[in-house]
Design a protein around this motif. Sequence first.
Motif, mmCIF file in Angstrom:
data_model
loop_
_atom_site.group_PDB
_atom_site.id
_atom_site.type_symbol
_atom_site.label_atom_id
_atom_site.label_comp_id
_atom_site.label_asym_id
_atom_site.label_seq_id
_atom_site.Cartn_x
_atom_site.Cartn_y
_atom_site.Cartn_z
ATOM 1 N N UNK A 150 3.129 -1.914 3.798
ATOM 2 C CA UNK A 150 2.143 -1.246 2.200
ATOM 3 C C UNK A 150 2.835 0.315 1.484
ATOM 4 N N UNK A 151 4.139 0.332 0.939
ATOM 5 C CA UNK A 151 4.636 1.566 0.518
ATOM 6 C C UNK A 151 4.459 3.007 0.460
ATOM 7 N N UNK A 152 3.940 3.511 1.896
ATOM 8 C CA UNK A 152 3.101 4.770 1.597
ATOM 9 C C UNK A 152 3.980 6.029 1.538
ATOM 10 N N UNK A 153 5.046 6.101 1.357
ATOM 11 C CA UNK A 153 5.456 7.225 -0.089
ATOM 12 C C UNK A 153 5.095 7.219 -1.797
ATOM 13 N N UNK A 154 4.546 5.581 -1.852
ATOM 14 C CA UNK A 154 4.496 5.313 -2.663
ATOM 15 C C UNK A 154 2.437 5.462 -3.205
ATOM 16 N N UNK A 155 1.995 5.571 -2.512
ATOM 17 C CA UNK A 155 0.610 4.933 -2.119
ATOM 18 C C UNK A 155 0.059 5.319 -3.085
ATOM 19 N N UNK A 156 0.212 5.775 -4.774
ATOM 20 C CA UNK A 156 -0.640 5.898 -5.796
ATOM 21 C C UNK A 156 -0.358 4.260 -6.238
ATOM 22 N N UNK A 157 0.863 4.225 -6.395
ATOM 23 C CA UNK A 157 0.755 2.370 -6.713
ATOM 24 C C UNK A 157 0.441 1.203 -6.223
ATOM 25 N N UNK A 158 0.570 1.759 -5.059
ATOM 26 C CA UNK A 158 -0.148 0.724 -3.921
ATOM 27 C C UNK A 158 -1.587 0.646 -3.419
ATOM 28 N N UNK A 159 -2.068 1.237 -3.828
ATOM 29 C CA UNK A 159 -3.452 0.948 -4.203
ATOM 30 C C UNK A 159 -5.026 0.576 -5.407
ATOM 31 N N UNK A 160 -5.261 0.242 -5.398
ATOM 32 C CA UNK A 160 -6.081 -0.781 -6.309
ATOM 33 C C UNK A 160 -7.723 -0.476 -5.880
ATOM 34 N N UNK A 161 -7.546 -0.353 -6.903
ATOM 35 C CA UNK A 161 -9.751 0.180 -7.726
ATOM 36 C C UNK A 161 -10.577 -0.526 -7.324
ATOM 37 N N UNK A 162 -11.433 -0.889 -6.575
ATOM 38 C CA UNK A 162 -12.419 -1.296 -5.776
ATOM 39 C C UNK A 162 -13.774 -0.254 -7.015
ATOM 40 N N UNK A 163 -13.725 -1.521 -8.143
ATOM 41 C CA UNK A 163 -15.216 -0.538 -9.117
ATOM 42 C C UNK A 163 -15.708 -0.610 -8.796
ATOM 43 N N UNK A 164 -16.564 -0.893 -7.911
ATOM 44 C CA UNK A 164 -17.969 -0.470 -7.833
ATOM 45 C C UNK A 164 -18.576 0.855 -7.238
ATOM 46 N N UNK A 165 -17.298 1.093 -6.512
ATOM 47 C CA UNK A 165 -17.110 2.697 -5.844
ATOM 48 C C UNK A 165 -19.089 2.650 -5.296
ATOM 49 N N UNK A 166 -19.099 1.771 -4.252
ATOM 50 C CA UNK A 166 -20.523 1.609 -3.615
ATOM 51 C C UNK A 166 -20.417 2.262 -2.553
ATOM 52 N N UNK A 167 -18.943 2.395 -1.564
ATOM 53 C CA UNK A 167 -18.892 2.847 -0.096
ATOM 54 C C UNK A 167 -18.701 4.122 -0.324
ATOM 55 N N UNK A 168 -18.329 5.379 -0.884
ATOM 56 C CA UNK A 168 -18.388 6.227 -1.061
ATOM 57 C C UNK A 168 -19.008 7.191 -0.332
#
Length: 485
Positions: free
Chosen positions: A213-231
């Motif tokens: 995972x490109x941690x220095x560009x993490x925003x581009x390598x993170x995917x939205x889990x759309x239900x947001x049910x685990x927050x």
Amino acid sequence: MGRHEAPPRPASILVAIASYGASNRRYLEQLIETYRGFSQQVSIVVLSNEPKDLGADVEVRVGLPSPDPWSLPFAHKALFAERQDEFDYFIYSENDTLITQANFDAFAEVEETLPEHCIAGFLRHEIGPDGALHYSTVHGSYHWEPATVQVIEGEVFANYSNEHSAAFILSRQKLKHCIASGGFLRDPHVGRYDMLCSAATDPYTGCGLQRLICVSRIEEFSLHHMPDKYVGRIGVPKAEIDLQLAAICRHARAGVPLAELLRPERRVPSTARYDRCYYSAPLPSAVAAMPATPARILSVGCDQGQTEGNLVERGHAVDAIPLDPVIAASSELRGVTTLPIDADDPLGRIEPGAYGSVLMNFYLPFVPDPVAALREAARVIEPGGRVVLSFWNWQSLRETVHRRRERRSFPDRADAGDFARSGIHRTDPATVRRWMQQAGFRLDHITYDVPSGKEWLSRLTLGAADRWLAPTATAVSAPIGTPQG
């Protein structure tokens, strides 16, 4: 471009989306609409257990690879194999995990820089009611793997041990590699991940590719889990993960290796249940074991630091030897002072008698010689101080029943508790008492973390049932220097 040169052909992408039933229909439609907007040439196939009308440009394939409904995600494998020569990239995702144009473009860019045996991967995040991001991938025993940290073409990469992001992207070359490996076109199966997750992780776990995972560009390598049910249930806020990633980047760019106090993964291939947890909840029994007045405390094996942070809030000065310098950023956020890590001699740099109490925080089950570790702890405890040993109570009824059931389905789990075969010692009150006695300590008492809803039974039995009720507990020695009784 010369007069006779044709313009470059847009990349072509085959997208396969697993969609069982209708409960996630609105997320599925959002995914499809997003892929329709890509600048590349995209063909969309929805894998379903039932017919779905999703528009003339969406192919729907109906059918399960096996009678198990959870096998549906494996249907993408035959599809990709059939069409491996027709597309440049192949995307698989569950029907609630969004890959955007920015995610794909970042993947395609860094994929060009990675070694042949590596592949760019993703985390997953959710969005809270306040708009803040939470990484739902981050929980339990999962952690950044220090040995994978590296700088490639100026960007910092590392693997996160939770390889399930419910989606992946493969170039045609990498897909062909996966197929040729023999680990891709397998029947539906389970392992350290359940069937649903195994389908989405096979390129990394069964085909010989290493995910980075490109941690220095993490925003581009993170995917939205759309239900947001685990927050608020599982996962860690972005603000805290950013501190961990800053630590990774700092070490990587300075060329300083990331040390580990212990290897968290145990030798039980079918499960991560016996691995060392990095995100432990505060442990009431450990907090209760500490002095009522402010004291100097050393925690050996500190993870995210919730227990240690609780002690800081109570006025104690807490130093910690963390599991690694990355998770140390989380414990420092909670007011804990972290010390350098030397796996061969964790306490070697500490002055004799430096601490009033030493907390062995779920540490001893993972070291070859727990008695030797306890003897070394005695050196750094002041007269009248105590050693405090938190442990996972294998004697509890819940644990006993769980282990009996799992051994029937997964024979390798019978090795758990035998350190030579599994890398973890069984811990129960009798074992902990024996370790303490062999190390020269006298056990004063054990406090059990009785689960909510079971307190009535504890009260009814005057605490006699606690050792069978509590999944965790803390053993406390008598004050150092007191005569043996």
